[in-house]
Design an enzyme around this catalytic site. Structure first.
Site, short mmCIF file in Angstrom:
data_model
loop_
_atom_site.label_atom_id
_atom_site.label_comp_id
_atom_site.label_asym_id
_atom_site.label_seq_id
_atom_site.Cartn_x
_atom_site.Cartn_y
_atom_site.Cartn_z
N LYS A 258 0.85 -1.19 0.00
CA LYS A 258 0.00 0.00 0.00
C LYS A 258 0.89 1.24 0.00
CE LYS A 258 -3.85 1.99 2.72
NZ LYS A 258 -4.71 1.84 3.91
N SER B 90 -9.75 1.71 3.04
CA SER B 90 -8.93 2.49 2.15
C SER B 90 -7.87 1.69 1.41
CB SER B 90 -8.23 3.58 2.97
OG SER B 90 -7.32 3.01 3.89
N SER C 80 -9.83 -0.65 7.25
CA SER C 80 -9.26 -0.53 5.90
C SER C 80 -8.56 -1.75 5.35
CB SER C 80 -8.30 0.65 5.84
OG SER C 80 -9.03 1.83 5.69
N1 GLN Z 1 -13.07 3.92 6.37
C1 GLN Z 1 -12.51 4.40 7.62
C2 GLN Z 1 -12.16 5.86 7.48
O1 GLN Z 1 -12.48 6.41 6.48
C3 GLN Z 1 -11.34 3.58 7.99
C4 GLN Z 1 -10.12 3.92 7.25
C5 GLN Z 1 -8.95 3.11 7.62
O2 GLN Z 1 -9.07 2.07 8.29
N2 GLN Z 1 -7.79 3.59 7.26
O3 GLN Z 1 -11.59 6.46 8.32
#
Ligand code: GLN
Length: 489
Positions: free
Chosen positions: A81, A156, A180
């Site tokens: 990532k 994400s 995420s």
């Molecule tokens: N979807 C969540 C957010 O927008 C989690 C994101 C993540 O785990 N990095 O914060």
């Protein structure tokens, strides 16, 4: 042979490397070819360095030919990532703010992978600074769900999930602050695990919300996820929140631990808003465990309804302070228009950050500001403690919890982009584990009628990743959803 390699699991590839049936170069060539063939439509990669990957593969083959005993990841390509620092490679967090930044050092997880001989393979797309649930907040490109290219891959870490699902790498790393890793894994039909907070060093992981962020693996199988976690877990002096704990041999734990387990079903995770097809698939998984002799008990996590609210206070507060470093003065985007220092901060940040990042910084600054700190931030911290208490209480009674990973299968591109609250609610079932610091894994447990993957989430006691792998592996061995792959043209 090369063209048949890209959907093999890392464990299979590792055995074949060991018996000298294949070479790392063949594996890496096959994922490069596969990536070139499908990534135009999948869009998992922001960038990759073919020559670097091939050089690492050849070095691995050479080590092997000298007869040295090598670890199971030696010669295996792993997608990364674009939030993890790899020395000499671009590090963008899918943000204009970091633009052309090249990392001068390796994250600890990356250093460990290199020490294990793994082939670092490419930079994977994500929501900007890991803020989002669909990868639509990337400022670079769109990633789609390999099972239906009209749908989002989740986020994400959408690139990390899609690349494994599409056969562009057998393994990848992502980060999980509120879901995420687990959410995109569920939506793309692969395995994804968020370790206990403190198990994996965060050194070299670009900070979003430091008390919640963890690095974790994506893989086709539970065994592969265990292999990858094994390589990156462990205490690190460079991360004061990393824990001094013995790391068990996870593959041995999978073999050794056979249950039957006592498994809890938290009623708050099966209420309104759960898609009927997801409910059905998860209930079928629960019945499978019952038929295996597991004791299934109903449990309650009474503060669950506050999890999303608490998360969006704590995560944004931490983000507003972490992201203050992007000021246009040092290594980030620097506005060419600025007339003085203050103007430089304003313009650089206005131009460098996308709309969701700005929304979070504004929210986070607000909840920390004097007059509101006690009402929002402090209260959220107190409720966070209650949420953690709910989980720990449940684990006095049960070994692990079974829940859906997501409220619905993958949604369509653009469906939630105008409605941040709806987007935030897609993390309903994953956020609790981050607030409580406990480990969670998502494994494929079926498909919707329209052919989209569904994920089962298993949550466990802190530092009991071995239990989660063993419980997940029991299901996987009996169902083989991991052997199904999307048809990509
Ligand atoms: N979807 C969540 C957010 O927008 C989690 C994101 C993540 O785990 N990095 O914060």
């Amino acid at each position: 042979m090369a063209e048949t390699l890209y959907y093999r699991t890392a464990s299979e590839l590792s055995r074949e490397l060991e018996s000298k049936k294949i070479t790392s170069e063949e594996i890496v060539r096959s994922v490069i070819e596969r990536t070139k063939a499908v990534d135009g439509s999948v869009g998992a990669f922001i960038s990759f360095d073919e020559d670097d990957a091939l050089a690492r593969a050849k070095a691995s083959d050479e080590r092997r030919s000298r007869g040295r005993e090598l670890g199971p990841l030696d010669g295996i390509p792993i997608g990364i990532k674009d939030i993890l620092a790899v020395e000499g490679q671009p590090l963008t967090c899918a943000s204009r703010m970091l633009g052309k930044f090249v990392s001068p050092y390796d994250a600890t997880a990356i250093r460990k992978l290199k020490e294990n001989g793994a082939v670092i393979w490419g930079r994977l797309n994500m929501d900007e600074f890991a803020m989002g649930s669909s990868t639509e907040n990337s400022s670079v490109k769109t990633t789609v769900n390999p099972w239906n290219t009209d749908c989002i891959p989740g986020g994400s870490s959408g690139g990390s999930a899609a690349c494994v699902a599409a056969g562009e790498a057998p393994l990848s790393l992502g980060s999980d602050t509120g879901g995420s890793i687990r959410q995109p894994a569920a939506l793309c039909g692969v395995v994804g695990m968020k370790p206990t907070y403190g198990l994996v060093s965060r050194y070299g992981l670009v900070a979003f919300a430091s008390s919640l962020d963890q690095i974790g693996p994506f893989a086709h199988t539970v065994e592969d996820a265990a292999l990858l976690l094994q390589a990156i877990a462990g205490h690190d002096d460079r991360d004061s929140t990393s824990f001094k704990t013995d790391i068990p041999d996870y593959r041995k734990e999978i073999e050794k631990k056979r249950g039957p387990w006592k498994l809890g079903i938290p009623k708050e995770y099966f209420g309104e808003g759960l898609d009927p097809e997801v409910r059905k698939a998860v209930q079928a998984a629960v019945e499978f465990y019952r038929s295996e002799g597991c004791e299934i008990v109903d449990v309650s996590l009474p503060h669950t309804e506050h999890a999303v609210g608490v998360y969006y206070i704590i995560a944004t507060a931490e983000a507003s302070s972490n992201l203050a470093r992007y000021d246009g003065v040092r290594y980030t985007h620097r506005s060419p228009e600025a007339v003085d220092a203050i103007d430089l901060y304003f313009k650089s940040r206005a131009e460098g950050f996308g709309p969701e990042v700005k929304r979070r910084v504004i929210l986070g600054t607000y909840v920390l500001s004097s007059g509101y700190y006690d009402a929002y931030y402090l209260k959220a911290q107190k409720v966070r403690t209650l949420i953690r208490g709910d989980f720990l209480k449940a684990f006095n009674e049960v070994d692990a919890l079974l829940t859906p990973t997501t409220p619905s299968p993958a949604f369509r591109k653009g469906e939630k982009t105008d409605d941040p609250l709806q987007m935030y609610l897609s993390d309903t079932y994953t956020i609790g584990a981050n607030l409580a610091g406990i480990p969670g894994i998502s494994i494929p447990c079926g498909f919707s009628e329209s052919g989209l993957p569904i994920g089962l989430q298993i949550l466990g006691r802190p530092f009991h990743e071995g239990d989660l792998f063993a419980i997940a592996n029991t299901f996987e061995q009996a169902h083989h959803y991991h052997a199904k792959h999307p048809e990509l043209k």
